[in-house]
Design a protein around this motif. Structure first.
Motif, PDB file in Angstrom:
ATOM      1  N   THR A   1      39.965  30.378  42.903  1.00 60.20           N
ATOM      2  CA  THR A   1      40.950  30.599  41.844  1.00 60.20           C
ATOM      3  C   THR A   1      40.354  31.271  40.607  1.00 60.20           C
ATOM      4  OG1 THR A   1      40.575  28.464  40.722  1.00 60.20           O
ATOM      5  CG2 THR A   1      42.146  28.475  42.560  1.00 60.20           C
TER       6      THR A   1
ATOM      7  N   GLY B   1      46.187  23.926  41.690  1.00 61.81           N
ATOM      8  CA  GLY B   1      46.955  24.880  42.477  1.00 61.81           C
ATOM      9  C   GLY B   1      47.602  24.270  43.696  1.00 61.81           C
TER      10      GLY B   1
ATOM     11  N   LYS C   1      47.580  27.871  40.452  1.00 60.65           N
ATOM     12  CA  LYS C   1      47.203  28.935  41.395  1.00 60.65           C
ATOM     13  C   LYS C   1      47.754  28.668  42.797  1.00 60.65           C
ATOM     14  CE  LYS C   1      44.573  31.841  40.891  1.00 60.65           C
ATOM     15  NZ  LYS C   1      44.870  33.286  40.668  1.00 60.65           N
TER      16      LYS C   1
END
Length: 334
Positions: free
Chosen positions: A139, A305, A328
């Motif tokens: 990420t 994420g 993310k």
């Protein structure tokens, strides 16, 4: 090797293909990719909105992490088994931005990370923090470095107030990094649930802009009428005027995204009257990435994420297009 490639523009046209596995030449490193993360840029690339004249086919995605499989002649920085991530612009190693350094962006100028093997330059890699998984490390290259440099542009320090727009990758990293710097963070979203999740990461106050679209006035109210020190601006022309109204006199707008187009005139008068600083942020250098990673390691910060298998690349891009994600979107290579 296996890869997703853009042979024709459009999410539905993204192809899963097999190609010969590349071998590293002098000064190059072969990386076995374990995870890839998506940025809005990747969606634009796939749809043909980023560069309609881009040479096809192209392997998309700038962000990925994995382990060194082999090194070419003359490589001394890396050895087999090292855990690494690619840098966004393979030619921007350090120093100020320049036109030559902008060339060689992964997933745009050259093939990107949406493959199970990639060859990158020796200097086009950084070591990933030991406490992070490959999925977490994937990420970092674009969104995290962008957020890191946005806070640097605003000289964020203890006592500063930062306003983030939305809860995508850059905004959530900006929240986490601002908290590391001792700043107060305000945020807006169209979702109460996302604001609640952001509060769990340290968001000091949030506003649902679907219920109250005058978030610039709200930000000034939250700062006793003064305005915030920095807006991490991911909207673009459609949100820039409100961002300028939200900052204090001589405050900073870190201009990053172009998510919200608008036919409204460019707000020149607001820039003058606020004596505003608008600082464009285009990711950053390898040196920036390494400095950020040291801070992440020291704080043991963990990215946030949602995870998909890389066989679901199209579905993940559709989720990006919906804007329904938090943090993310990560693809694990199976």
């Amino acid at each position: 090797m296996r890869a997703w490639q853009v042979s024709a523009f459009g999410i539905d046209s993204l192809e899963f293909v097999e190609r010969p596995t590349p071998a590293p030449g002098p000064g190059e490193v072969l990386v076995g990719v374990r995870a890839i993360s998506l940025n809005y840029r990747d969606l634009m690339v796939v749809k043909g909105q980023y560069n309609p004249r881009m040479k096809l086919p192209r392997i998309p995605c700038s962000d990925g992490a994995g382990e060194v499989v082999a090194v070419g002649a003359g490589v001394t920085a890396w050895k087999q088994g090292d855990r690494v991530a690619g840098i966004f612009m393979q030619n921007w190693i350090d120093g100020p931005f320049a036109a030559a350094k902008a060339r060689g962006a992964l997933g745009g100028d050259i093939d990107g990370m949406l493959a199970d093997y990639v060859v990158l330059k020796e200097q086009g890699l950084v070591a990933i923090p030991d406490h992070l998984s490959f999925q977490e490390a994937a990420t970092l290259p674009c969104a995290a470095v962008t957020a890191w440099n946005a806070l640097a542009a605003g000289d964020v320090k203890p006592g500063s107030t930062v306003l983030i727009l939305g809860t995508g990758g850059v905004s959530i990293f900006a929240l986490q990094f601002a908290r590391l710097r001792g700043a107060r963070v305000l945020g807006i979203s169209s979702s109460h649930e996302k604001l609640h999740r952001a509060a769990g990461l340290g968001l000091d106050a949030g506003l649902n802009y679907g219920e109250n679209p005058e978030w610039d006035r709200w930000a000034r109210d939250q700062t006793d009428g003064e305005g915030v020190d920095l807006v991490v601006e991911v909207g673009g022309q459609g949100t820039l005027a409100r961002s300028l109204r939200a900052i204090r006199p001589a405050g900073t707008v870190a201009q990053i995204g172009v998510l919200a187009p608008s036919a409204e005139p460019f707000p020149v008068a607001l820039i003058l009257h606020k004596m505003a600083r608008i600082h464009g942020i285009y990711v950053g250098s390898r040196m920036d990435f390494e400095q950020m990673n040291r801070a992440i390691a020291q704080a043991e910060l963990r990215p946030v994420g949602e995870e998909f298998d890389w066989s679901q690349a199209r579905e993940a891009l559709e989720r990006m297009e919906e804007g329904s994600h938090f943090g993310k979107l990560v693809l694990s290579v199976s």
